[in-house]
Design a protein around this motif. Structure first.
Motif, short mmCIF file in Angstrom:
data_model
loop_
_atom_site.label_atom_id
_atom_site.label_comp_id
_atom_site.label_asym_id
_atom_site.label_seq_id
_atom_site.Cartn_x
_atom_site.Cartn_y
_atom_site.Cartn_z
N UNK A 236 4.76 16.70 15.18
CA UNK A 236 5.60 16.76 13.98
C UNK A 236 4.79 17.32 12.82
N UNK A 237 5.40 18.22 12.07
CA UNK A 237 4.83 18.67 10.80
C UNK A 237 5.82 18.34 9.70
N UNK A 238 5.33 17.67 8.67
CA UNK A 238 6.12 17.35 7.48
C UNK A 238 5.61 18.21 6.34
N UNK A 239 6.49 18.95 5.71
CA UNK A 239 6.11 19.82 4.60
C UNK A 239 6.53 19.17 3.30
N UNK A 240 5.54 18.87 2.46
CA UNK A 240 5.79 18.20 1.19
C UNK A 240 5.44 16.73 1.27
N UNK A 241 4.71 16.23 0.26
CA UNK A 241 4.30 14.82 0.24
C UNK A 241 5.09 14.05 -0.79
N UNK A 242 6.42 14.12 -0.68
CA UNK A 242 7.31 13.36 -1.55
C UNK A 242 7.91 12.18 -0.81
N UNK A 243 8.88 11.55 -1.43
CA UNK A 243 9.48 10.34 -0.87
C UNK A 243 10.16 10.59 0.47
N UNK A 244 10.73 11.79 0.65
CA UNK A 244 11.45 12.07 1.90
C UNK A 244 10.48 12.18 3.08
N UNK A 245 9.43 12.97 2.95
CA UNK A 245 8.44 13.06 4.03
C UNK A 245 7.76 11.72 4.26
N UNK A 246 7.49 11.00 3.18
CA UNK A 246 6.85 9.69 3.31
C UNK A 246 7.74 8.74 4.12
N UNK A 247 9.04 8.81 3.87
CA UNK A 247 9.98 7.94 4.58
C UNK A 247 10.10 8.34 6.04
N UNK A 248 10.28 9.64 6.30
CA UNK A 248 10.42 10.09 7.69
C UNK A 248 9.14 9.81 8.47
N UNK A 249 7.99 10.09 7.87
CA UNK A 249 6.73 9.83 8.54
C UNK A 249 6.56 8.36 8.87
N UNK A 250 6.93 7.48 7.94
CA UNK A 250 6.79 6.04 8.16
C UNK A 250 7.72 5.56 9.26
N UNK A 251 8.93 6.11 9.31
CA UNK A 251 9.88 5.72 10.35
C UNK A 251 9.40 6.20 11.73
N UNK A 252 8.95 7.45 11.80
CA UNK A 252 8.47 7.97 13.07
C UNK A 252 7.23 7.22 13.56
N UNK A 253 6.40 6.78 12.61
CA UNK A 253 5.20 6.03 13.02
C UNK A 253 5.58 4.73 13.71
N UNK A 254 6.68 4.11 13.26
CA UNK A 254 7.16 2.88 13.88
C UNK A 254 7.85 3.15 15.21
N UNK A 255 8.59 4.26 15.27
CA UNK A 255 9.37 4.57 16.47
C UNK A 255 8.52 5.15 17.59
N UNK A 256 7.57 6.01 17.22
CA UNK A 256 6.71 6.69 18.21
C UNK A 256 5.26 6.67 17.72
N UNK A 257 4.60 5.53 17.85
CA UNK A 257 3.24 5.41 17.29
C UNK A 257 2.22 6.35 17.92
N UNK A 258 2.51 6.90 19.09
CA UNK A 258 1.55 7.79 19.75
C UNK A 258 1.74 9.26 19.38
N UNK A 259 2.79 9.58 18.65
CA UNK A 259 3.01 10.98 18.26
C UNK A 259 1.99 11.41 17.21
N UNK A 260 1.61 12.67 17.28
CA UNK A 260 0.72 13.25 16.27
C UNK A 260 1.57 13.83 15.14
N UNK A 261 1.23 13.47 13.92
CA UNK A 261 1.98 13.92 12.74
C UNK A 261 1.01 14.54 11.75
N UNK A 262 1.38 15.70 11.22
CA UNK A 262 0.60 16.35 10.16
C UNK A 262 1.49 16.56 8.94
#
Length: 494
Positions: free
Chosen positions: A10-36
């Motif tokens: 996963x790549x998230x573009x932008x460090x605002x509330x939306x990317x922060x939220x999606x990243x946090x949710x994905x971390x809970x759902x798929x802790x083994x995924x690599x996120x940048x």
């Protein structure tokens, strides 16, 4: 850096509330995924999410009159008010989940209880407010709302606004104590601190220059702004959550779903008072009614804000205009967003929204004293020396062809995603940040349809009302109000 090192899930573009939220949710759902994450500024929450660039309202329709409208038959339509409120309840549940797991700490750093009020004057507006109050009070999401047209009661609720007011016309207000003020900048920074602690790879001062399809997702060209060096990163899924910058990146992706979409930038300005003697006389978010012909985002409001542990008062917003799509953007942003596929749409929008153009011109031309006159409708004895003008963030309103016609200017938040779910972009503005969790659930459903069933138990753990319409479950509403208030320390008495 090798190609293998540059591949990620996963790549998230932008460090605002939306990317922060999606990243946090994905971390809970798929802790083994690599996120940048790639952000062109030097830190998280520096643009639209920043506390000085938005009103900090936990939008839940408790006070915002533009979320209800009177129909031709005289009845009050509260459909949108219910939708916005339910979406905010979803956000609060997720924040409470993170706090309960100690993934977020000290919730008062980013959210505080604050009464939400509506305030109007004039017989027609008072009648509207009373009808709105009666309609909302009948719904379980709005239990606890009070109404008064008694000047003495209003003096108790809003002493600063009633002081030295000439009662030559009818006045009325509604009040509910379960409203909130949210520091979305602080929340964004906390979420990114959490993500970095969870080994999410966050790169600041990195600009995304281009995106192109690969056999297995997307190639993202990223430029290190400190060194000027360009890198290519591959991801199976890309989320574009860069505020006003999202439209240009969506266009660069070339996906058919992004064709014909345009954007119009509107900047906001607030009058700010930091004089403690004045600030202590007001403790609420008080929304009025937008002038006839004004756009929805122009609803005037007087807010208590808590920023850097210091209370102040914000009044506005006043609209401004800049062709930039971001506060830190380029003067050419609007021009370069016009393409052959959206040219007619943009021209149609311009022709259909002459009243908005006139409104923006009038707003831009206002002097400080003219803005003070608008403030004095809320605070009759306001003195110019106590208030300063602060330029808030840029918002890009979505323009697209709809069933309503060509070149429709849309006020709200929209997700545009590819048919294969490999890329999604968030466009639009208010209620935006308040509905971040609900919007990210939409992104997950659109882009990971094969995962949703597997994720459902975890989603219900994170968001107890997931998949359940709150409107039909008063007992669940009461339970959510109780548990989120406890977890987020939202007891108004404290």
């Amino acid at each position: 850096m090798s190609n293998d090192q540059n591949k990620t899930d996963v790549i998230l573009i932008g460090a605002g509330i939306m990317s922060a939220t999606l990243g946090s949710m994905l971390r809970e759902l798929e802790p083994d995924w690599n996120i940048k994450v790639f952000e062109r500024l030097e830190g998280a929450g520096k643009e639209s999410s920043n506390e000085w660039n938005n009103a900090g309202t936990g939008h839940s329709s408790l006070c915002e009159l533009n979320y209800t409208n009177e129909k031709a038959d005289g009845t009050m339509d509260i459909t949108k008010a219910i939708k916005v409120n339910e979406e905010y309840q979803i956000s609060k549940q997720f924040w409470a989940y993170l706090v309960n797991r100690n993934l977020l700490t000290n919730p008062r750093d980013f959210i505080m209880p604050l009464p939400h009020m509506s305030f109007v004057w004039g017989d027609d507006n008072v009648a509207f407010l009373k009808k709105r109050f009666d309609a909302l009070l009948a719904h379980p999401l709005f239990i606890g709302m009070e109404y008064s047209d008694d000047p003495k009661q209003l003096e108790e609720w809003i002493p600063l606004m009633m002081k030295d007011r000439e009662n030559k016309q009818s006045l009325a207000a509604t009040k509910i104590d379960t409203g909130t003020d949210v520091n979305f900048g602080a929340l964004t920074r906390k979420l990114f601190d959490h993500l970095e602690a969870e080994q999410v790879d966050v790169h600041y001062k990195h600009n995304v220059d281009n995106l192109s399809r690969t056999n297995d997702g997307w190639d993202v060209k990223v430029r290190n702004l400190a060194t000027g060096k360009a890198e290519h990163h591959e991801a199976k899924f890309v989320f574009i959550g860069s505020g006003g910058g999202s439209l240009h990146l969506l266009q660069k992706s070339g996906i058919p779903e992004g064709k014909g979409v345009g954007g119009f930038p509107v900047s906001g300005l607030f009058m700010v008072c930091e004089n403690p003697e004045i600030v202590e006389q007001h403790h609420a978010k008080v929304y009025g009614k937008a002038p006839v012909g004004a756009p929805p985002m122009s609803v005037p409001h007087l807010d208590t804000r808590l920023i850097d542990k210091k209370e102040s008062l914000f009044f506005g917003p006043f609209a401004g205009f800049s062709p930039k799509f971001l506060k830190t953007g380029k003067m050419t942003d609007l021009l370069t967003s016009v393409k052959m596929d959206n040219l007619l749409t943009m021209l149609s929008a311009g022709a259909k929204n002459m009243s908005l153009t006139k409104y923006l011109i009038n707003q831009v031309m206002l002097s400080k004293e003219q803005r003070m006159e608008a403030l004095r409708e809320f605070v009759p004895n306001a003195k110019s020396d106590d208030w300063k003008l602060v330029v808030a963030g840029q918002r890009v309103q979505v323009i697209r062809d709809t069933d309503e016609g060509k070149g429709t200017l849309k006020f709200g938040t929209e997700v545009v995603s590819s048919d294969d779910g490999s890329i999604a972009a968030l466009l639009g503005a208010s209620p935006g940040a308040s509905t971040a969790v609900s919007v990210m659930l939409e992104v997950l459903a659109k882009c990971y349809p094969d995962h949703i069933q597997k994720w459902e138990p975890k989603l219900k753990e994170m968001i107890p009302s997931y998949g359940v319409p709150l409107s039909e479950n008063p007992e669940l509403i009461n339970e959510i109000h109780r548990t989120t208030a406890e977890s987020l320390n939202l007891d108004p008495a404290e």
